[in-house]
Each structure stands twice: as structure tokens, then as C-alpha cells.
Design an enzyme around this catalytic site. Structure first.
Site, PDB file in Angstrom:
ATOM      1  N   ARG A 166      18.511  83.739  82.427  1.00 29.76           N
ATOM      2  CA  ARG A 166      18.430  83.834  83.882  1.00 29.76           C
ATOM      3  C   ARG A 166      18.352  85.303  84.289  1.00 29.76           C
ATOM      4  NH1 ARG A 166      21.068  78.832  83.163  1.00 29.76           N
ATOM      5  NH2 ARG A 166      20.246  77.265  84.605  1.00 29.76           N
TER       6      ARG A 166
ATOM      7  N   HIS B 134      19.915  67.390  80.108  1.00 35.61           N
ATOM      8  CA  HIS B 134      20.962  67.724  81.077  1.00 35.61           C
ATOM      9  C   HIS B 134      22.026  66.640  81.065  1.00 35.61           C
ATOM     10  CE1 HIS B 134      22.214  70.627  84.177  1.00 35.61           C
ATOM     11  NE2 HIS B 134      22.950  69.624  84.591  1.00 35.61           N
ATOM     12  N   ASP B 135      23.220  67.013  80.633  1.00 31.49           N
ATOM     13  CA  ASP B 135      24.400  66.138  80.609  1.00 31.49           C
ATOM     14  C   ASP B 135      24.273  64.962  79.642  1.00 31.49           C
ATOM     15  OD1 ASP B 135      25.699  67.783  82.330  1.00 31.49           O
ATOM     16  OD2 ASP B 135      25.533  66.494  84.090  1.00 31.49           O
TER      17      ASP B 135
ATOM     18  N   HIS C 202      17.914  79.531  77.848  1.00 32.71           N
ATOM     19  CA  HIS C 202      17.546  79.543  79.266  1.00 32.71           C
ATOM     20  C   HIS C 202      18.028  80.863  79.870  1.00 32.71           C
ATOM     21  CE1 HIS C 202      17.052  76.998  83.153  1.00 32.71           C
ATOM     22  NE2 HIS C 202      16.928  78.288  83.439  1.00 32.71           N
TER      23      HIS C 202
ATOM     24  N   GLY D  79      23.015  71.288  75.262  1.00 35.52           N
ATOM     25  CA  GLY D  79      23.810  72.485  75.059  1.00 35.52           C
ATOM     26  C   GLY D  79      25.281  72.290  75.362  1.00 35.52           C
TER      27      GLY D  79
ATOM     28  N   ASN E  14      20.633  73.857  72.766  1.00 31.00           N
ATOM     29  CA  ASN E  14      20.674  74.948  73.733  1.00 31.00           C
ATOM     30  C   ASN E  14      21.923  75.797  73.444  1.00 31.00           C
ATOM     31  OD1 ASN E  14      21.225  76.519  76.097  1.00 31.00           O
ATOM     32  ND2 ASN E  14      19.928  75.155  77.300  1.00 31.00           N
TER      33      ASN E  14
ATOM     34  N   GLU F  94      13.413  78.154  78.335  1.00 31.99           N
ATOM     35  CA  GLU F  94      13.428  77.544  79.665  1.00 31.99           C
ATOM     36  C   GLU F  94      13.624  78.624  80.723  1.00 31.99           C
ATOM     37  OE1 GLU F  94      15.692  73.360  78.514  1.00 31.99           O
ATOM     38  OE2 GLU F  94      16.730  74.888  79.707  1.00 31.99           O
TER      39      GLU F  94
ATOM     40  N   ARG G 108      33.808  88.333  76.783  1.00 30.30           N
ATOM     41  CA  ARG G 108      34.696  89.309  76.163  1.00 30.30           C
ATOM     42  C   ARG G 108      34.001  90.641  75.892  1.00 30.30           C
ATOM     43  NH1 ARG G 108      39.617  88.572  73.282  1.00 30.30           N
ATOM     44  NH2 ARG G 108      40.417  90.661  72.839  1.00 30.30           N
TER      45      ARG G 108
ATOM     46  N   THR H 165      23.777  75.986  87.218  1.00 29.93           N
ATOM     47  CA  THR H 165      23.003  75.253  86.213  1.00 29.93           C
ATOM     48  C   THR H 165      21.862  74.547  86.915  1.00 29.93           C
ATOM     49  OG1 THR H 165      23.143  73.673  84.382  1.00 29.93           O
ATOM     50  CG2 THR H 165      24.389  73.141  86.373  1.00 29.93           C
TER      51      THR H 165
END
Length: 239
Positions: free
Chosen positions: A45, A192-193, A43, A215, A7, A70, A18, A101
Site C-alpha cells: 500500500r 478475503h476471510d 499487497h 493471508g 499472502n 495486489e 518492532r 483492508t
């Protein structure tokens, strides 16, 4: 063997902090592929605070591994983006607007009819569909009724309990969910994690695990280890 999809949202977060185009998201994605990633995940958003919709079009044109998009299919803009780009896989995630998240899976019991419509919409376009769910056997079984190809187990609780409790206790609900997915003939993804500490045990003990999407931890590790060595290490953790 379980595939690694990287990810790259965090690369885009750094760029956007930046302005300009450094680091370049496409260059990073191509480097991930070169170094052994078997897929690229994004992903986007609604506020485009990391991956932008323009990024998705650029990536689709150039990447050669599996592309996984996603997002929340309750956003029409997301639906249109996925259909326009036809990734190998779309992962449906019930994110709220402004959410930092992902923090929960779909209630596939309550949302079964809605998800059935969404799954059908994407599958008609030749796109494989995965639904983000918590490690709950009921949610896995109801996901089957939507017509989805796969589920993706939300693994934050595993990561937390892996540190606080035993690995066996942390894994138990996920193992039950994986066995239910197998009984339902559903493909199994996870994410995830997950990191280099907790991933080897998870991958070794989860039957039928097809893909992990990683990711934050992977990009963070790359700051210390370099991207090539990091991807190599994650591939080894999945072996």
C-alpha cells in the site's frame, strides 16, 4: 486443483511493528514455498505499513512459485512497481488510501474503460491480470469487456454468511458469479476471510476455481499450528 497463494502481508506487519528485520519476509516466503504454497501474494500500500516496495523487489528475485502483486492501479507508484517486477499476476484492487483492508470490488460497469486501459498496460508487459470484484453477475460480465484474464471474487460476505446463515445461502451469489465467469471464459480466483472452517465447502462447490489467496487467517493459524502444518491443512482443504 485449486492453487493456494499465501499472502504474507501479516508477516511484514509483525516485522514493522518492532523495526529491524524479524521476522524476515523473504525467509517466511521461502518457507511457505517449501511447505507447499503454490504462490506468494503481497499487497503493498502507498504508506508501506506492511509490505514495502523494497520487499517486492527482494521477493521477485528469490521466490520460485507464482508471484501475485495486489494493489490499486490508480497509484502510479504501484503501476511502476508492477511493471518493474513483472509478476506472474497482478490483481487490481480498488483500495482507498489508509484503508485497513480491502472491502469491496471494482464497479466494472462504471470503470470499464479505465480498467480496459490498465489491463492492456499490464498485459503488454506479459503479466496476467485479475480484477477484484464483488459476487455480482453484472460486474463479472462487465469485467469480461475490460480484457482481463481473471477475476478474483471478494469473499468477505461468504465468510460472514457462512457463520450466520446456511452454507448454501452463503455460497449462492458466488456460485452464480462463478457460472457467469465460466460463460465469459474468465479465470476465477477468490480471496478475503477464507479460513479452514469455510474454505472446504467453498472450494468443493465453486466450479472453475483456480486460486485462492489467503493471508490473515492462515498466518493466524500458524501461531497455533506452525507454518508447515498450517499450509498442509489449507492444501488439504482445497483438495
Amino acid at each position: 486443483m485449486t492453487k493456494l497463494s499465501v499472502n504474507i502481508n501479516k508477516i511484514a506487519t509483525l516485522r514493522n511493528s518492532r523495526g529491524g528485520d524479524t521476522p524476515n519476509v523473504l525467509q517466511a516466503a521461502l518457507a511457505c514455498e517449501k511447505f507447499g504454497a503454490q504462490g506468494i501474494t503481497v499487497h503493498p500500500r502507498p504508506d508501506e505499513r506492511h509490505i514495502t516496495y523494497e520487499d517486492v523487489y527482494t521477493l521477485k528475485e528469490h521466490i520460485r512459485t507464482e508471484f501475485n502483486i495486489e494493489g490499486n492501479c490508480q497509484e502510479q507508484k504501484f503501476i511502476d512497481l508492477v511493471i518493474a517486477n513483472k509478476p506472474a499476476q497482478v490483481t487490481l484492487v480498488p483500495d482507498a488510501r489508509g484503508q485497513i483492508t480491502s472491502n469491496h470490488g471494482w464497479d466494472t460497469v462504471k470503470e470499464r474503460d479505465y480498467l480496459r486501459d490498465m489491463v492492456s498496460l499490464f498485459k503488454e508487459q506479459g503479466i496476467r491480470v485479475s480484477i477484484f470484484v464483488d459476487p455480482d453477475v453484472r460486474m463479472v460480465e462487465a469485467a469480461k469487456e475490460t480484457g482481463t484474464d481473471r477475476i478474483e471474487l471478494y469473499t468477505e460476505d461468504y465468510a460472514l454468511n457462512y457463520k450466520k446463515a446456511s452454507a448454501e445461502e452463503a455460497l449462492e451469489p458466488y456460485l452464480n458469479a462463478a457460472l457467469a465467469a465460466k460463460d465469459c471464459d474468465l479465470g476465477l480466483n477468490a480471496g478475503h476471510d477464507l479460513d479452514l472452517d469455510n474454505l472446504p465447502y467453498f472450494a468443493k462447490n465453486m466450479p472453475g476455481l483456480l486460486e485462492v489467496s489467503i493471508g490473515h487467517a492462515l498466518i493466524s493459524d500458524a501461531l497455533y499450528m506452525g507454518l508447515e502444518e498450517t499450509i498442509k491443512s489449507y492444501r488439504e482443504a482445497l483438495a
